[in-house]
Write a protein that holds these residues in place. Structure first.
Motif, PDB file in Angstrom:
ATOM      1  N   LEU A 239       0.806  -1.209   0.000  1.00  0.00           N
ATOM      2  CA  LEU A 239       0.000   0.000   0.000  1.00  0.00           C
ATOM      3  C   LEU A 239       0.848   1.272   0.000  1.00  0.00           C
ATOM      4  N   GLY A 240       2.124   1.150   0.408  1.00  0.00           N
ATOM      5  CA  GLY A 240       2.944   2.345   0.591  1.00  0.00           C
ATOM      6  C   GLY A 240       2.437   3.205   1.735  1.00  0.00           C
ATOM      7  N   ALA A 241       1.872   2.549   2.748  1.00  0.00           N
ATOM      8  CA  ALA A 241       1.204   3.269   3.835  1.00  0.00           C
ATOM      9  C   ALA A 241       2.147   3.476   5.015  1.00  0.00           C
ATOM     10  N   PRO A 242       2.113   4.646   5.652  1.00  0.00           N
ATOM     11  CA  PRO A 242       2.839   4.816   6.918  1.00  0.00           C
ATOM     12  C   PRO A 242       2.176   3.979   8.004  1.00  0.00           C
ATOM     13  N   VAL A 243       2.935   3.653   9.027  1.00  0.00           N
ATOM     14  CA  VAL A 243       2.465   2.745  10.073  1.00  0.00           C
ATOM     15  C   VAL A 243       2.508   3.450  11.423  1.00  0.00           C
ATOM     16  N   VAL A 244       1.398   3.367  12.160  1.00  0.00           N
ATOM     17  CA  VAL A 244       1.340   3.834  13.538  1.00  0.00           C
ATOM     18  C   VAL A 244       1.466   2.603  14.438  1.00  0.00           C
ATOM     19  N   LEU A 245       2.569   2.504  15.155  1.00  0.00           N
ATOM     20  CA  LEU A 245       2.800   1.395  16.070  1.00  0.00           C
ATOM     21  C   LEU A 245       2.161   1.723  17.414  1.00  0.00           C
ATOM     22  N   VAL A 246       1.331   0.815  17.900  1.00  0.00           N
ATOM     23  CA  VAL A 246       0.656   1.011  19.184  1.00  0.00           C
ATOM     24  C   VAL A 246       1.396   0.204  20.244  1.00  0.00           C
ATOM     25  N   ALA A 247       1.951   0.881  21.229  1.00  0.00           N
ATOM     26  CA  ALA A 247       2.755   0.224  22.264  1.00  0.00           C
ATOM     27  C   ALA A 247       2.094   0.401  23.627  1.00  0.00           C
ATOM     28  N   ASP A 248       2.270  -0.612  24.482  1.00  0.00           N
ATOM     29  CA  ASP A 248       1.878  -0.432  25.872  1.00  0.00           C
ATOM     30  C   ASP A 248       3.076   0.128  26.631  1.00  0.00           C
ATOM     31  N   LEU A 249       2.929   0.363  27.898  1.00  0.00           N
ATOM     32  CA  LEU A 249       4.019   0.931  28.690  1.00  0.00           C
ATOM     33  C   LEU A 249       4.578  -0.093  29.671  1.00  0.00           C
TER      34      LEU A 249
END
Length: 539
Positions: A130-140
């Motif tokens: 897709l050529g899409a940017p990625v938002v990584l969801v992290a816990d703490l």
């Protein structure tokens, strides 16, 4: 794409926040694994998609409410081990959604490198396609830095942009390779009435999606109908609750277009001017044709490569000073480079190999076993497997090199166009298409400059994995070679003893060695280093 880095990171909460911070019409495409326990927000069950009311991700009621209130459309696709859904299908689905939505978010509970579907593709492969940017969801949690670093390595291996949004309270974990682009409170789902208003403040402004730039806002007089363009629907309503009720979305007026008659006149004027210029040059040109003398100057040329990290070392090719007799200025230029021409086969037009379904199934099954083992035991190497090569590019290389590839090699390239941080035993890294072309060109140039024995290198040898020092694994495409695997080294030439009869057999042997722990060919044992990278030890 919205991708969780661990089972403790909530994709649903992060997706709801991104939707709430957007003023564009929003759609969510959720990838669901049929395997149990794939969703950190609940069970993997769900509807085939369509309406926000059908979201049944097993999450608490308040999270379902947040998702339903924050987005316009929701589509759910099952991608378990038996699913025939592939990357191309999902790219087409995203394209269809993007025609009616200003923002399309693709998300799923599995990690970026977890195999999905019957073909074993991953979310990272889909993001690359897709050529899409990625938002990584992290816990703490205590492992946040490790999980996030591994996910960023996956993105770096595919040259994808990525950013990190954390869900939870507390201090930012030490050791994160990049700063956070957002922080969502752990109790955000417990305050649904404040969620939409507070979400933009939790995220960096760069993550706030806006309406398409083709629309502008303007005040509408009382009682006036919203303006429209011929053949179009009225402007879509705003998702922004802060927008005054007296303002409506108005489409920008269409730009004036240049008529075809004007374009034709301009082209005719340019053509006549070019003809007159050429005639003038012929009149003032000298009677005797000019000649030039060409010399080959001793230089060192490096085999072409791109800027991506690779274990392959450039192989120098040296040409020595020689003088050629004068040649006319208008001597036709050969259509092929000398290195390619040295490997040309005088048998007519090359028909590129297209693997049949049985060959593709056999190769894909072997790669799937390798990918699953790497995902569990050597995530760094799994992240290094590159996305598929386009069939058209594979066919073009076969035509360019005048050599059809064996069907199982083509099927393997359709699965992975080379690799980084992954070796076939004992130290051969699968090549990309451009590396295959460069390696063949170098050896063909050697044959053109100094004839060598055919057992040293033959134009019908196709390299597919590099040792990084000039050596390579290759397949024999000579008559009777039947695509058998061999080993080439500049000092020793080519040998086939101890190597399998095909690329498919090689991949199956590697998968068997990884799964059982037995040394490949009784000599090379699989091990994993501290960074999660597969290595082979000689036993």
């Amino acid at each position: 794409m919205v991708a969780p880095t661990s089972s403790g990171a909530s994709w649903a909460l992060a997706t709801a926040a991104l939707c709430a911070a957007s003023t564009a019409r929003t759609a969510v495409l959720r990838i669901v694994d049929d395997s149990p326990g794939d969703d950190p927000d609940g069970s993997p069950g769900g509807s085939p998609g369509g309406s926000p009311d059908d979201i049944s991700d097993g999450s608490p009621d308040d999270r379902r409410t947040l998702l339903r209130d924050s987005l316009v459309s929701h589509v759910e696709v099952r991608a378990g081990a038996a699913s025939p859904v592939g990357v191309d299908d999902l790219v087409g689905l995203v394209g269809a959604l993007s025609r009616t939505h200003g923002l399309v978010l693709v998300t799923g509970a599995p990690g970026l490198a977890v195999p999905l579907g019957r073909a074993g593709w991953t979310l990272a492969d889909l993001a690359w396609a897709l050529g899409a940017p990625v938002v990584l969801v992290a816990d703490l949690g205590p492992d946040a830095a490790n999980h996030t670093t591994l996910a960023l390595d996956v993105l770096a291996g595919r040259v994808l942009a990525g950013t990190i949004v954390a869900v939870g309270d507390g201090d930012e974990p030490a050791g994160l390779p990049v700063g956070l682009a957002g922080r969502i409170p752990a109790d955000a789902a417990d305050r649904p009435e404040e969620f939409r208003a507070a979400a933009p403040g939790w995220l960096d402004p760069l993550l706030h999606a806006t309406r398409r730039p083709t629309a502008t806002t303007a005040a509408a007089p009382p009682g006036a109908a919203p303006p429209t363009t011929p053949g179009s629907d009225p402007a879509e309503p705003s998702n922004d609750p802060a927008e005054p009720p007296g303002r409506r979305l108005v489409r920008a007026p269409a730009r004036r277009t240049v008529s075809g008659k004007r374009v034709l006149i301009v082209l005719l004027v340019v053509f006549l001017g070019s003809v007159l210029l050429l005639c003038g040059l012929n009149v003032v040109a000298p009677t005797n044709p000019a000649t030039v003398t060409r010399y080959r100057i001793g230089t060192t040329q490096v085999a072409p490569d791109d800027t991506r990290p690779s274990a392959r070392l450039p192989v120098p090719v040296t040409t020595w000073p020689t003088a050629r007799p004068p040649v006319p200025l208008r001597t036709p230029t050969p259509s092929r480079s000398p290195s390619v021409a040295a490997c040309a086969h005088p048998t007519g037009k090359v028909v590129p190999t297209v693997p049949d379904a049985a060959t593709r199934a056999r190769v894909d099954a072997a790669w799937l076993r390798i990918e699953r083992w790497l995902a569990r035991h050597a995530p760094r190497s799994r992240a290094g497997l590159r996305p598929p090569a386009a069939p058209a590019r594979i066919a073009a290389l076969q035509t360019r090199m005048s050599m059809p590839f064996p069907a199982d090699l083509v099927a393997s390239l359709r699965r992975h166009d080379g690799a980084d941080d992954f070796d076939l035993p004992p130290f051969y890294q699968p090549m990309r298409l451009d590396q295959i072309a460069a390696d063949m060109a170098v050896n063909c140039r050697v044959r053109a400059d100094a004839p060598v024995d055919e057992d040293w290198w033959h134009p019908s040898f196709v390299p597919f994995a590099s040792a990084g020092d000039g050596g390579s694994l290759l397949v024999d495409q000579r008559p009777g070679g039947h695509g058998r695997v061999g080993e080439f080294y500049p000092e020793d030439g080519t040998g086939f003893d101890g190597w399998p009869a095909s690329v498919a057999e090689l991949l199956n042997g590697v998968a068997r060695s990884l799964e059982t722990g037995e040394p490949y060919a009784g000599r090379y044992g699989p091990t994993v280093d501290a960074e999660g990278r597969l290595d082979w030890t000689i036993e």
